[in-house]
Design a protein around this motif. Sequence first.
Motif, PDB file in Angstrom:
ATOM      1  N   THR A  55       0.842  -1.205   0.000  1.00 43.97           N
ATOM      2  CA  THR A  55       0.000   0.000   0.000  1.00 43.97           C
ATOM      3  C   THR A  55       0.873   1.249   0.000  1.00 43.97           C
ATOM      4  N   ALA A  72       2.393   1.603  -3.401  1.00 43.02           N
ATOM      5  CA  ALA A  72       1.455   2.056  -4.439  1.00 43.02           C
ATOM      6  C   ALA A  72       1.259   3.567  -4.356  1.00 43.02           C
ATOM      7  N   MET A 114     -21.089   8.759  -3.238  1.00 47.29           N
ATOM      8  CA  MET A 114     -19.656   8.514  -3.331  1.00 47.29           C
ATOM      9  C   MET A 114     -19.399   7.058  -3.701  1.00 47.29           C
ATOM     10  N   HIS A 115     -18.488   6.851  -4.631  1.00 41.32           N
ATOM     11  CA  HIS A 115     -18.202   5.500  -5.112  1.00 41.32           C
ATOM     12  C   HIS A 115     -16.854   4.976  -4.641  1.00 41.32           C
ATOM     13  N   THR A 116     -16.081   5.869  -4.044  1.00 44.40           N
ATOM     14  CA  THR A 116     -14.743   5.480  -3.610  1.00 44.40           C
ATOM     15  C   THR A 116     -14.564   5.896  -2.159  1.00 44.40           C
ATOM     16  N   TYR A 124     -11.402   5.801   1.092  1.00 44.87           N
ATOM     17  CA  TYR A 124      -9.946   5.725   1.248  1.00 44.87           C
ATOM     18  C   TYR A 124      -9.515   5.068   2.557  1.00 44.87           C
ATOM     19  N   GLN A 125     -10.434   4.427   3.204  1.00 44.96           N
ATOM     20  CA  GLN A 125     -10.028   3.798   4.454  1.00 44.96           C
ATOM     21  C   GLN A 125     -10.848   2.529   4.656  1.00 44.96           C
ATOM     22  N   PRO A 126     -10.288   1.608   5.456  1.00 44.05           N
ATOM     23  CA  PRO A 126     -11.032   0.380   5.721  1.00 44.05           C
ATOM     24  C   PRO A 126     -12.324   0.695   6.456  1.00 44.05           C
ATOM     25  N   SER A 127     -13.319  -0.167   6.292  1.00 42.39           N
ATOM     26  CA  SER A 127     -14.534  -0.023   7.072  1.00 42.39           C
ATOM     27  C   SER A 127     -14.968  -1.419   7.497  1.00 42.39           C
ATOM     28  N   ASP A 138     -15.484  -4.194   4.885  1.00 38.90           N
ATOM     29  CA  ASP A 138     -14.392  -4.891   4.196  1.00 38.90           C
ATOM     30  C   ASP A 138     -14.549  -4.882   2.681  1.00 38.90           C
ATOM     31  N   PRO A 171      -6.063   0.027  -5.821  1.00 34.67           N
ATOM     32  CA  PRO A 171      -4.670   0.171  -5.400  1.00 34.67           C
ATOM     33  C   PRO A 171      -4.546   1.147  -4.232  1.00 34.67           C
ATOM     34  N   GLY A 172      -3.458   1.007  -3.508  1.00 35.86           N
ATOM     35  CA  GLY A 172      -3.236   1.901  -2.371  1.00 35.86           C
ATOM     36  C   GLY A 172      -4.325   1.701  -1.339  1.00 35.86           C
ATOM     37  N   LEU A 173      -4.821   2.781  -0.810  1.00 34.99           N
ATOM     38  CA  LEU A 173      -5.832   2.710   0.247  1.00 34.99           C
ATOM     39  C   LEU A 173      -7.252   2.664  -0.303  1.00 34.99           C
ATOM     40  N   LYS A 174      -7.397   2.827  -1.606  1.00 36.16           N
ATOM     41  CA  LYS A 174      -8.738   2.965  -2.164  1.00 36.16           C
ATOM     42  C   LYS A 174      -9.550   1.686  -2.054  1.00 36.16           C
TER      43      LYS A 174
END
Lengths: 560, 168
Positions: A294, A297, B141-143, B145-148, B151, B156-159
Amino acid sequence: MSGHGLPVGTYGYDATDRAFLADRVDEFRDQVQRRLDGALSEDEFKPLRLMNGLYLQLHAYMLRVAIPYGTLSAIQLRGLAAVARRHDRGYAHFTTRQNIQFNWIRLEDAADILAELAVVDMHAIQTSGNCIRNVTSDEFAGAAADELVDPRVYAEILRQWSTLHPEFSFLPRKFKFAISGSPQDRVAARFHDIGIVARRDDAGRIGFGVHAGGGLGRTPAIGIPMREWLPEEELLAYMEAILRVYNAHGRRDNAYKSRIKILVQALGAEAFTRAVEDEFAAMPRHRFRLEPKTVAAIAARFGTPALEAPADAAAVLAADRAADPAFDHWVSTNTHPHRDPGHICVVLSLKPTGGIPGDASAAQMDAVADLAERYSHAEIRVSHLQNLAFGHVRRDRLRSLWQELAALGLASANAGLIGDIVCCPGLDYCTLANARSIPIAQRISDRFADAELQRRIGPLRINISGCINACGHHHAAGIGILGVDKKGEEFFQLTLGGTAESDVAIGQILGPSLPEAEAVVAIERLVETYLSLRTGEERFLDTYRRLGNRPFKEAVYAAA
Amino acid sequence: MLRLELEPGASAAWPEIADDAPLPDGDCILSFARLRAGGVPDRSGSGRLGVSLRIDEPVEALAGSIERLALVLLTVPAFRDGRVFTQARTLRERLDFAGEIRVAGPVLPDQAAFLERCGVSSLVLPANADEAVWRRANARMHTAYQPSVRDEPAGPGLKRRSEAASGG
Ligand code: SF4
C-alpha cells in the motif's frame, strides 16, 4: 522533471481520485441547492459547507483550499491564481496551516470554484469543520540534508485515510496533524493534536514517534509522548485508536474544552495513553494494517526530481556570493542545505517590508509557477510560516533565481528574522477577531525595515493573532502578539519566550496589554533590551531564557 | 415510520417497551437501563430482543449479553454528535455484533453513507423526510480511502469501492 508525468513532490491523482473529487463537487452542488431551496437550514448546512472549506466571514464567504503537506505543482498554483482573478480580488492568502484562502467568495460561485479546482486536482475538503484537517509537513521535505525519511508519502497516506472518514467526520472539534521526517522539528509537531516524526531504526526500517494532545488556542499545551517507535505497518491502526478514544470521550458541551488536549489533561497523560493502548490492543488491527504494498502504491504516484547539477555548481555559488554582498545576505537567511551538494532549498519571502504576511497576488502566483518550472522541477512548497519555498534549486543557478525573485518583490532577505512576521487575518476579515492583526504587522515590519538591523538582531520570530484562537500561533514565537478587546478597544498583549522548534516552549505573558501604537514601541524596547544584554551572538530566546522576563518587563512598562 | 435500509434484510419496526411495562409477545426493544438492571430476559419462542442505547451509554457494557440481542437501537441527540459512529463501529469490531444496528434521531442524508460504513443496518428517518434525497446522498460517493467494517475490496493503495446501499 519527473520522467513519468507525475508531479514532483506530491501525489499524482489517478482516474479514481478524479472521479471521487467529481462526486464530491456534485454532492456540494446538491447541498448548496438544498440550502437555497430551504430544504436545509443554515444550522444543518453549516457543517456541510465547513467540510468543503466555506466560511462565512465579516464581508463575504471565505474559501479555504487545501494544499496537502504544503506541496503543489506549477499547474496547481496557476489554477489558484485563476480562482483569485476570477472569483476574488486578484489576491490569495497563504495560512499557517499551509492552506490558501480566498476572502471574497459568493455562495452561488462556490460549487463552480470547487469544480475549477478539481481540474487541477485540488479541493477544499476538510479545511474546516470538526474533522481531521489538512496534514501539514516540513517545507523542506524530500530535500533537506538533515532529513531521515521523506514524510510526504505518509502525509498523503494520512490525507487519504482521513478523507471522508466514516467514523471521524463529526468529532468534538477540529483535529490537526503535522508530520516531519527530520530530527530538526520544522513542523511544530508538539503543538498539534497529533504530531508525528518519521524515523529509521538501525536496520533502516521506517517507524514513527507519536505525540498527542498538543495545541495552541486559548489553552496552549505541548503534546505528550505516546510512542517512541510505532512501526510503519501500525500507523493507521494507532491513529484510529487515538481518534476513537477522543471521539468517544472528548467533551462536546463546551467548544473551548473540546480539543483533544483538554481530554488529555482531564484524564492525565497516563490514563489517556492507557485508554489508547487498550483500544489499540482490542481493535481488529489486521483491518488497518498498512501493508508495504500500500505504501509502495502511494509512493509510486509521487514524481521524483532528477537531481543533476554540474560538478562546479557549489563553486559557482561560492563565487557568486563573494561577488555580491546583497545576494550573499539573502543566501545566508533564505536558503537551507539540500541533501545533494549541487542543490539548495530556497525560501521565497511573502513578507515584503510593510506588506501583508502571506498575501500573494495572482500575478505573483503565476510568475512563481513559471519560476518553479524553470528552477525547481515545477514544484512549490508553502511553509507554515506563510512563505513559499523551492525544494531543489541548482546552486549555480541560484543567483539568477534571486534576481528574478527580486523583480517580483519575493526576495526579502528576512526568513527567520524579525521581518518574517506570521499573522492571522484578524479583524479585517475574521468574525471572531478582537483586533486588527494585519496593520500592526505592517507597522512592525516598517520599523524594522533596515536589513542590516534585522541581521544584527538575528533569529527572532514575531507571531500575531487577532484573538485567543491563536491562528497566528502567537504562543509559539519569541515575541507573540495577541489582540484583545478592552472595553470595545483594540489592545495587544505580548508574550515572550515561545518556540515551536525542537526546544519547544509556550510564550509567557509579559504584562498588561497595550494599545497598538504603544505595543509597537514596546517591541522596539524589547529588541533594544535584548541587543544591549545579549552576550556574543546569543539568540533572543537564549537571552530571554538566561535572564527571565524581568529586564524586558522593566523596559516596556517602567517608562510607560 | 420511514426507514432507510442500509443493508438488505434490515427488519421491520419493533416496539420500544417502557421500563415498567410487561414484555409483549413478538420482537421488542428494551432500554439499556432495564437490561442492565434485570439482565437479558429469557425469550425462548416469544420473539427477539433489542436494546436501545442513548449516546452516552457505553456499548462495551453489552459485551456479556450481545449474543442474545438481535437489534441495537442507537439514538442520536444531534447530527453533530459523532459518537454514534464509534458506538456502531465498536459493536461490530469489538463486540462482533452480527445483528441489526438501527439509528434514530436527527441525522442528515449526507451522513447515511458514513453510518453504513461504520456498520449501521438501518435508519429511522425524520417524519417529513424525502426518501429520494436520502437514497441519492447515500449512493453519491463510489470510492473510499479507508477500511470499514464492510471490508470492501481494496486497492490500489488505500482505495476501495464503497458500495452504495442496495435500496429496496
Ligand atoms: S486568531 Fe482569531 S482573529 Fe485571527 S484568524 Fe483566528 S479566529 Fe480570526
